[in-house]
Design an enzyme around this catalytic site. Sequence first.
Site, PDB file in Angstrom:
ATOM      1  N   GLY A 232       0.780  -1.239   0.000  1.00 55.56           N
ATOM      2  CA  GLY A 232       0.000   0.000   0.000  1.00 55.56           C
ATOM      3  C   GLY A 232       0.809   1.284   0.000  1.00 55.56           C
ATOM      4  O   GLY A 232       0.244   2.360  -0.179  1.00 55.56           O
ATOM      5  N   GLU A 274       4.911  -6.065   2.964  1.00 61.66           N
ATOM      6  CA  GLU A 274       4.672  -6.822   1.720  1.00 61.66           C
ATOM      7  C   GLU A 274       4.496  -5.836   0.582  1.00 61.66           C
ATOM      8  O   GLU A 274       3.496  -5.838  -0.126  1.00 61.66           O
ATOM      9  CB  GLU A 274       3.366  -7.628   1.804  1.00 61.66           C
ATOM     10  CG  GLU A 274       3.315  -8.723   2.817  1.00 61.66           C
ATOM     11  CD  GLU A 274       1.923  -9.361   2.900  1.00 61.66           C
ATOM     12  OE1 GLU A 274       1.840 -10.505   3.362  1.00 61.66           O
ATOM     13  OE2 GLU A 274       0.930  -8.717   2.531  1.00 61.66           O
ATOM     14  N   GLY A 276       4.799  -4.045  -2.952  1.00 63.94           N
ATOM     15  CA  GLY A 276       5.040  -4.397  -4.344  1.00 63.94           C
ATOM     16  C   GLY A 276       5.382  -3.123  -5.105  1.00 63.94           C
ATOM     17  O   GLY A 276       6.502  -2.909  -5.574  1.00 63.94           O
ATOM     18  N   ARG A 277       4.392  -2.246  -5.168  1.00 62.24           N
ATOM     19  CA  ARG A 277       4.511  -1.006  -5.937  1.00 62.24           C
ATOM     20  C   ARG A 277       5.734  -0.172  -5.548  1.00 62.24           C
ATOM     21  O   ARG A 277       6.505   0.248  -6.399  1.00 62.24           O
ATOM     22  CB  ARG A 277       3.249  -0.163  -5.714  1.00 62.24           C
ATOM     23  CG  ARG A 277       3.067   0.958  -6.692  1.00 62.24           C
ATOM     24  CD  ARG A 277       1.848   1.800  -6.303  1.00 62.24           C
ATOM     25  NE  ARG A 277       0.677   0.989  -6.011  1.00 62.24           N
ATOM     26  CZ  ARG A 277      -0.225   0.594  -6.915  1.00 62.24           C
ATOM     27  NH1 ARG A 277      -0.071   0.962  -8.162  1.00 62.24           N
ATOM     28  NH2 ARG A 277      -1.262  -0.144  -6.574  1.00 62.24           N
ATOM     29  N   ARG A 312      -3.188  -0.538 -16.568  1.00 64.04           N
ATOM     30  CA  ARG A 312      -3.622   0.415 -15.537  1.00 64.04           C
ATOM     31  C   ARG A 312      -4.343   1.647 -16.087  1.00 64.04           C
ATOM     32  O   ARG A 312      -5.381   2.032 -15.553  1.00 64.04           O
ATOM     33  CB  ARG A 312      -2.446   0.805 -14.631  1.00 64.04           C
ATOM     34  CG  ARG A 312      -1.843  -0.404 -13.888  1.00 64.04           C
ATOM     35  CD  ARG A 312      -0.772  -0.027 -12.881  1.00 64.04           C
ATOM     36  NE  ARG A 312      -1.337   0.660 -11.739  1.00 64.04           N
ATOM     37  CZ  ARG A 312      -1.330   1.973 -11.546  1.00 64.04           C
ATOM     38  NH1 ARG A 312      -0.736   2.773 -12.412  1.00 64.04           N
ATOM     39  NH2 ARG A 312      -1.902   2.500 -10.500  1.00 64.04           N
ATOM     40  N   TYR A 316      -7.989   1.653 -14.573  1.00 61.44           N
ATOM     41  CA  TYR A 316      -8.214   2.581 -13.457  1.00 61.44           C
ATOM     42  C   TYR A 316      -8.158   4.043 -13.878  1.00 61.44           C
ATOM     43  O   TYR A 316      -8.275   4.923 -13.029  1.00 61.44           O
ATOM     44  CB  TYR A 316      -7.126   2.418 -12.387  1.00 61.44           C
ATOM     45  CG  TYR A 316      -6.842   1.028 -11.876  1.00 61.44           C
ATOM     46  CD1 TYR A 316      -7.803   0.324 -11.145  1.00 61.44           C
ATOM     47  CD2 TYR A 316      -5.597   0.434 -12.068  1.00 61.44           C
ATOM     48  CE1 TYR A 316      -7.520  -0.936 -10.647  1.00 61.44           C
ATOM     49  CE2 TYR A 316      -5.305  -0.827 -11.564  1.00 61.44           C
ATOM     50  CZ  TYR A 316      -6.269  -1.507 -10.862  1.00 61.44           C
ATOM     51  OH  TYR A 316      -5.992  -2.745 -10.360  1.00 61.44           O
ATOM     52  N   CYS A 343      -9.249  -3.277 -29.976  1.00 61.95           N
ATOM     53  CA  CYS A 343     -10.552  -2.814 -30.425  1.00 61.95           C
ATOM     54  C   CYS A 343     -11.381  -2.425 -29.203  1.00 61.95           C
ATOM     55  O   CYS A 343     -12.421  -3.018 -28.908  1.00 61.95           O
ATOM     56  CB  CYS A 343     -11.245  -3.902 -31.229  1.00 61.95           C
ATOM     57  SG  CYS A 343     -10.239  -4.461 -32.604  1.00 61.95           S
ATOM     58  N   GLU A 344     -10.867  -1.483 -28.468  1.00 58.77           N
ATOM     59  CA  GLU A 344     -11.479  -1.000 -27.224  1.00 58.77           C
ATOM     60  C   GLU A 344     -11.093   0.464 -27.133  1.00 58.77           C
ATOM     61  O   GLU A 344      -9.897   0.786 -27.166  1.00 58.77           O
ATOM     62  CB  GLU A 344     -10.841  -1.704 -26.010  1.00 58.77           C
ATOM     63  CG  GLU A 344     -11.436  -3.026 -25.628  1.00 58.77           C
ATOM     64  CD  GLU A 344     -12.814  -2.904 -25.023  1.00 58.77           C
ATOM     65  OE1 GLU A 344     -13.194  -1.804 -24.585  1.00 58.77           O
ATOM     66  OE2 GLU A 344     -13.506  -3.931 -25.007  1.00 58.77           O
TER      67      GLU A 344
HETATM   68  C1  LIG Z   1      -1.350  -6.486  -3.602  1.00 61.99           C
HETATM   69  C2  LIG Z   1      -0.902  -6.850  -2.252  1.00 61.99           C
HETATM   70  C3  LIG Z   1       0.310  -6.356  -1.739  1.00 61.99           C
HETATM   71  C4  LIG Z   1       1.169  -5.367  -2.482  1.00 61.99           C
HETATM   72  O1  LIG Z   1       0.510  -4.163  -2.668  1.00 61.99           O
HETATM   73  P1  LIG Z   1       1.299  -2.871  -3.255  1.00 61.99           P
HETATM   74  O2  LIG Z   1       0.199  -1.871  -3.401  1.00 61.99           O
HETATM   75  O3  LIG Z   1       1.879  -3.288  -4.529  1.00 61.99           O
HETATM   76  O4  LIG Z   1       2.300  -2.481  -2.243  1.00 61.99           O
HETATM   77  C5  LIG Z   1       0.707  -6.787  -0.500  1.00 61.99           C
HETATM   78  N1  LIG Z   1      -0.034  -7.659   0.229  1.00 61.99           N
HETATM   79  C6  LIG Z   1      -1.195  -8.158  -0.225  1.00 61.99           C
HETATM   80  C7  LIG Z   1      -1.940  -9.127   0.605  1.00 61.99           C
HETATM   81  C8  LIG Z   1      -1.675  -7.763  -1.470  1.00 61.99           C
HETATM   82  O5  LIG Z   1      -2.848  -8.252  -1.906  1.00 61.99           O
END
Ligand SMILES: *Cc1c(COP(=O)(O)O)cnc(C)c1O
Length: 422
Positions: A232, A274, A276-277, A312, A316, A343-344
């Site tokens: 997040g 956790e 990602g982004r 994305r 979004y 085709c969108e």
């Molecule tokens: C998607 C997700 C993440 C990673 O989210 P980011 O926005 O990429 O940081 C971490 N934990 C869980 C359980 C997720 O579903």
Amino acid sequence: MMAEKIPFVNKEKLEEIASQYATPFYLYDEKGIRETARRVNKAFSWNNGFKEYFAVKATPTPGILKILHEEGCGADCSSYTELIMADAVGFKGDEIMFSSNDTPAEDFQLARKLNATINLDDITHIDFLERVADIPDTVCCRFNPGGHFAIANNIMDNPGDAKYGMTREQLTEAYKRLMAKGVKHFGLHAFLASNTVTNDYYPELARILFKVAVELKEETGASIEFINLSGGVGIAYRPDQPENDIMEIGEGVRQAFEEVLVPAGLGNVRLYTEMGRYMLAPYGALVSRVIHQKHIYKEYIGLDACAANLMRPAMYGSYHHITVMGKENAPCDHMYDVTGGLCENNDKFAIDRMLPEINIGDLVFIHDAGAHGFAMGYNYNGKLRSAELLLKEDGSVEMIRRAETPADYFATFDFTGLFNRD
Ligand SMILES: *Cc1c(COP(=O)(O)O)cnc(C)c1O
């Protein structure tokens, strides 16, 4: 005057790469990935046992996961195939977090076989897990506080509408049931807002989780050993947005830790994330070439990439900054819709974007696509997934995933004979 977003390669280098690998392709920056992983580890180094479990779903590519593993990260998986990939890359046992929801039996079985740390999304999953596998010594539970999640009266997200996690009452019940089934080590997890561009998100979330952990310890006597702040933490997709400061975020979490957990005798709790982004988005770009230009009621630029490569913007309405390579200093005095060939009509990387004058043959660098970019790709219109390339620290380029071919697209059909009819 907007701040600039500068590509991590220059035009000359990118043309050299594009002469070897067909566009479109994803290009990742090893240096940026390593530096960020080190900064994250430093920001939380005050916590004994801190670990970032990279959210595999953001960039499920072994060549990327390997780098993060080398930097001391774990892997956060959400499905059977992500577990297979994490194991294949070399993440072992408690280096793997399994944070899934609506989980199939086979997924839990594989998670147990790999001895991954299981993060239960629902109280009913206790019996389900016991029935399809067994109950491990260590279990994490995912919390959903309901209502709205706000920071200083700004609503960040709406957990009450989210399908994830357990209610506060269910958490107490879940811990008690798990203890009765022999669980010895507990974790607590929550994900309350996505792509937050504020240094206050993790500290606020941490405070909520830390207070719940103290209550759970008092109510159940459970041994709470780790708290998982999940993902997040966002990035500045727009050039004029402020960047998150991970050092300040780590310090904010430390203060909450000292104020809430330490006095309650929980000063040994390990913190996990956790992300990602935050870990990957800025260090991956979609590189594409302009193949058409069209003037009707608006001015359109046609790329050789489409929304099937980067979903994305279409899904979004997300902003992704675009640099026209070699025209970084030219005035942005042309307004374009930058499109792909699906085709969108939502297949637009940018709408009414002010850019320098574009010519057919120009290379465009679509920024901040390193997380939830390639990963969300699909095959609509029979479009094929691109290659993924890694720009290494020594300046060399390694192909870490080849581009799909028509044979990949047709691989799930039994077309024996159809393709070999010479
Ligand atoms: C998607 C997700 C993440 C990673 O989210 P980011 O926005 O990429 O940081 C971490 N934990 C869980 C359980 C997720 O579903």
